[in-house]
Design an enzyme around this catalytic site. Structure first.
Site, mmCIF file in Angstrom:
data_model
loop_
_atom_site.group_PDB
_atom_site.id
_atom_site.type_symbol
_atom_site.label_atom_id
_atom_site.label_comp_id
_atom_site.label_asym_id
_atom_site.label_seq_id
_atom_site.Cartn_x
_atom_site.Cartn_y
_atom_site.Cartn_z
ATOM 1 N N CYS A 45 0.838 -1.215 0.000
ATOM 2 C CA CYS A 45 0.000 0.000 0.000
ATOM 3 C C CYS A 45 0.864 1.252 0.000
ATOM 4 O O CYS A 45 0.533 2.254 -0.645
ATOM 5 C CB CYS A 45 -0.910 0.031 1.220
ATOM 6 S SG CYS A 45 -2.068 -1.334 1.291
HETATM 7 C C1 BEZ Z 1 0.616 -4.626 1.878
HETATM 8 O O1 BEZ Z 1 0.096 -3.563 1.554
HETATM 9 O O2 BEZ Z 1 1.821 -4.793 1.806
HETATM 10 C C2 BEZ Z 1 -0.224 -5.768 2.356
HETATM 11 C C3 BEZ Z 1 -1.382 -5.508 3.062
HETATM 12 C C4 BEZ Z 1 -2.124 -6.588 3.532
HETATM 13 C C5 BEZ Z 1 -1.729 -7.879 3.251
HETATM 14 C C6 BEZ Z 1 -0.573 -8.113 2.486
HETATM 15 C C7 BEZ Z 1 0.174 -7.045 2.047
#
Ligand code: BEZ
Length: 212
Positions: A45
């Site tokens: 994200c």
């Molecule tokens: C991420 O944004 O890295 C992420 C968020 C939730 C689960 C897996 C990855």
């Protein structure tokens, strides 16, 4: 609620990093891209929000407002924003909705319980100036989105709204487009496509980009 292409994007009122947002009013006459994030302070994200911040000029050029949502509070988003700006070399110049109450996540069906019953998947809603959902894409949390593809979809939607064409596989703005099969009248073809066309098959006719 189950949302489809052609549904009216549900309206809402929610706090964001840029203050209270009344969604439809905030969109005004712009297109909109609403995209969800599973959680604050997560690696994928962080890169996605930074990427969008570095592309805001491209969205603006297409008359598109971007709005992110993540299932944490606005205070948490503000803290996270500092990290995003520092690590992704960007300035976050678009709002992130707070969604601790999961109001937006539920309204837009962004939680897929078979994947995770509290975090959202990576949803993208493309919304036109009439507030209609024109496209949706959904990725799992582990797959970061390709924002060039999101710009490409907007280019296709905007071009196909103003010309009777469709865009073929891997099309990019400026490439040849496909003439809608419904147009058969030669006079109409000549009027709409003055650059001519190439019929590979009677149902597969290509013409140069009509907007160039
Ligand atoms: C991420 O944004 O890295 C992420 C968020 C939730 C689960 C897996 C990855």
């Amino acid at each position: 609620m189950s949302l489809h292409i052609g549904s009216i994007a549900p309206d809402f009122e929610q706090d964001s990093t840029e203050g209270r947002i009344r969604f439809h009013e905030w969109l005004g006459t712009s297109w909109g891209v609403l995209f969800s994030h599973p959680k604050d302070f997560t690696p994928v994200c962080t890169t996605e929000l930074g990427r969008v911040a570095n592309l805001t000029a491209e969205f603006k050029r297409r008359n598109v407002k971007v709005l992110a949502v993540s299932v944490d509070s606005v205070d948490s988003h503000r803290e996270w924003a500092k990290d995003i700006e520092e690590t992704q070399d960007c300035e976050l110049d678009y709002p992130i909705l707070g969604d601790s109450d999961r109001k937006i996540a539920n309204l837009y069906d962004m939680i897929h319980p078979e994947a995770n019953d509290t975090l959202t998947v990576r949803s993208v809603f493309f919304i036109d100036p009439n507030k209609k959902i024109r496209a949706l894409i959904t990725y799992p949390a582990s797959t970061g989105r390709n924002f060039q593809e999101i710009l490409r979809v907007i280019d296709s939607l905007q071009l196909t709204d103003s010309h009777k064409v469709a865009t073929p596989a891997d099309w990019k703005s400026g490439d040849d487009v496909v003439i809608a099969p419904a147009i058969q009248d030669e006079a109409e073809l000549a009027r709409r496509f003055p650059k001519g066309y190439r019929a590979v098959r009677p149902y597969l006719r290509l013409t140069p980009a009509p907007d160039r």
